[in-house]
Design a protein around this motif. Structure first.
Motif, short mmCIF file in Angstrom:
data_model
loop_
_atom_site.label_atom_id
_atom_site.label_comp_id
_atom_site.label_asym_id
_atom_site.label_seq_id
_atom_site.Cartn_x
_atom_site.Cartn_y
_atom_site.Cartn_z
N ASP A 129 11.79 -16.51 -6.89
CA ASP A 129 12.82 -16.63 -6.44
C ASP A 129 14.59 -16.38 -8.29
N ALA A 188 16.08 -5.48 7.04
CA ALA A 188 15.16 -7.02 7.07
C ALA A 188 13.28 -5.78 6.55
N GLY A 202 12.59 -6.81 2.85
CA GLY A 202 12.23 -6.89 1.59
C GLY A 202 12.49 -5.75 0.69
N GLU A 204 24.15 -16.87 -1.44
CA GLU A 204 22.35 -16.35 -0.85
C GLU A 204 21.30 -17.45 -1.71
N THR A 227 13.84 -13.44 7.33
CA THR A 227 13.85 -14.86 5.93
C THR A 227 13.53 -15.93 6.59
N SER A 228 14.32 -16.68 7.55
CA SER A 228 13.94 -18.22 7.44
C SER A 228 12.47 -18.62 7.82
N ARG A 260 10.71 -18.42 4.70
CA ARG A 260 10.89 -19.98 3.64
C ARG A 260 10.14 -21.04 4.22
N ARG A 298 2.85 -16.57 3.19
CA ARG A 298 3.26 -15.63 3.37
C ARG A 298 2.92 -14.42 4.49
N ALA A 331 10.22 -11.43 -0.04
CA ALA A 331 10.00 -12.31 1.31
C ALA A 331 8.54 -11.19 2.05
#
Length: 308
Positions: A18, A89, A91, A134, A181-182, A185, A232, A259
């Protein structure tokens, strides 16, 4: 009538979760022409068949919200053309380019409304807003500023530092696998051990220094992570094997790009060999994939006028 051109980015860079990102020489271009009473969005290239074509498009949503925040008159309508080279989508920061395009269009419109140069935009303000939207800046900061960027929010805005680096190429392999992304996370734990935090802090600093010096031996040893990749990688079929085969094919180091689901390998040679090795890993897991060989780039978002 404004055109903005925004590069792809790879975020995290292994341990820099991050807070570290690098701009890559692959670009999305957005054109804005105020027109009529409706928003019409044309999408070309990557994601053209699936991206919204009206006022639900992320560029339009972000632009309208920012114009309202700036307190100037809304555009009644516009024709927006998106030329997308960055796979969606993947990365590689595709959604960050859309967010930035909306913000840059809004600030350009506000300056036009005040009879000022629409290209003369305060990038610090745009970056702070992008990070606020973001939630973190590791994609939007290098996309806006270019280069290798360390970025962290603080109580007074955003702290950023562009770090000089020795030129390097990346091979990015993206499987045809939907990894939201959800979901990425949600895969992360709520807490981490002190040992894992220390592991990542030290290696993030070493990755930054290795890129600055062009020290490939240090980069290879430092590019590992305990904060996000262990949680991940198992969700992306073939990704762990793609990392392993890319290293065997000659990559200096390999990590998830952002991600995921894309995997990024840094290298000095043998780029197609590395790309084909990652393709093979994903194919073995039942996933189609594509790869790109990309230079890191010092160039960030470019704003220009369209001819009338």
């Amino acid at each position: 009538m404004i055109r903005v051109r925004i590069p792809a980015t790879t975020a995290n860079l292994g341990p820099g979760f991050d807070c570290m990102g690098l701009a890559l020489d692959l670009w999305n271009t957005f054109e804005l022409r105020p027109r009529g009473q409706l928003y019409i969005v044309e999408n070309h290239g990557e994601g053209a068949a699936s991206l919204p074509v009206g006022d639900k498009n992320l560029v339009v949503v972000t632009m309208q919200q920012e114009i309202e925040r700036l307190g100037v008159a809304q555009l009644a309508g516009a024709h927006i053309v998106c030329h997308n080279e960055i796979p969606a989508a993947s990365g590689l920061g595709s959604s960050s380019t859309a967010t930035l395009a909306g913000l840059l269009f809004a600030h350009a419109w506000a300056r036009t409304w005040m009879d000022e140069d629409p290209a003369d935009i305060d990038r610090d303000v745009v970056l702070s807003r992008a990070v606020e939207i973001e939630g973190h800046g590791d994609n939007v900061a290098p996309a806006l500023l270019g280069g290798f960027v360390i970025v962290v929010p603080d109580g007074q805005g955003v702290l950023t530092q562009r770090i000089p680096y020795i030129p390097i190429k990346a091979v990015v392999c993206v499987p045809d696998f939907a990894y939201l992304t959800s979901d990425a996370r949600a895969a992360l734990p709520e807490t981490y051990s002190k040992a894992d935090a220390i592991f990542n802090i030290g290696r993030a600093m070493l990755v930054a220094e290795a890129l600055r010096q062009g020290d490939d031996v240090m980069l290879a040893r430092a590019m590992s992570d305990r904060i996000h990749e262990p949680y991940r990688l198992p969700a992306i079929p073939g990704a762990a094997n793609a990392k392993s085969l890319a290293k065997s094919a000659g990559a200096i180091c390999v990590a998830l790009s952002g991600a995921g689901p894309g995997v990024i390998a840094f290298a000095r040679e043998g780029f197609d060999r590395i790309g084909r090795a990652m393709n093979a890993a994903f194919e073995e897991a039942g996933q189609r994939s594509r790869y790109w060989v990309l230079d890191a780039t010092e160039k960030g978002a470019h704003i220009g006028r369209l001819p009338v």
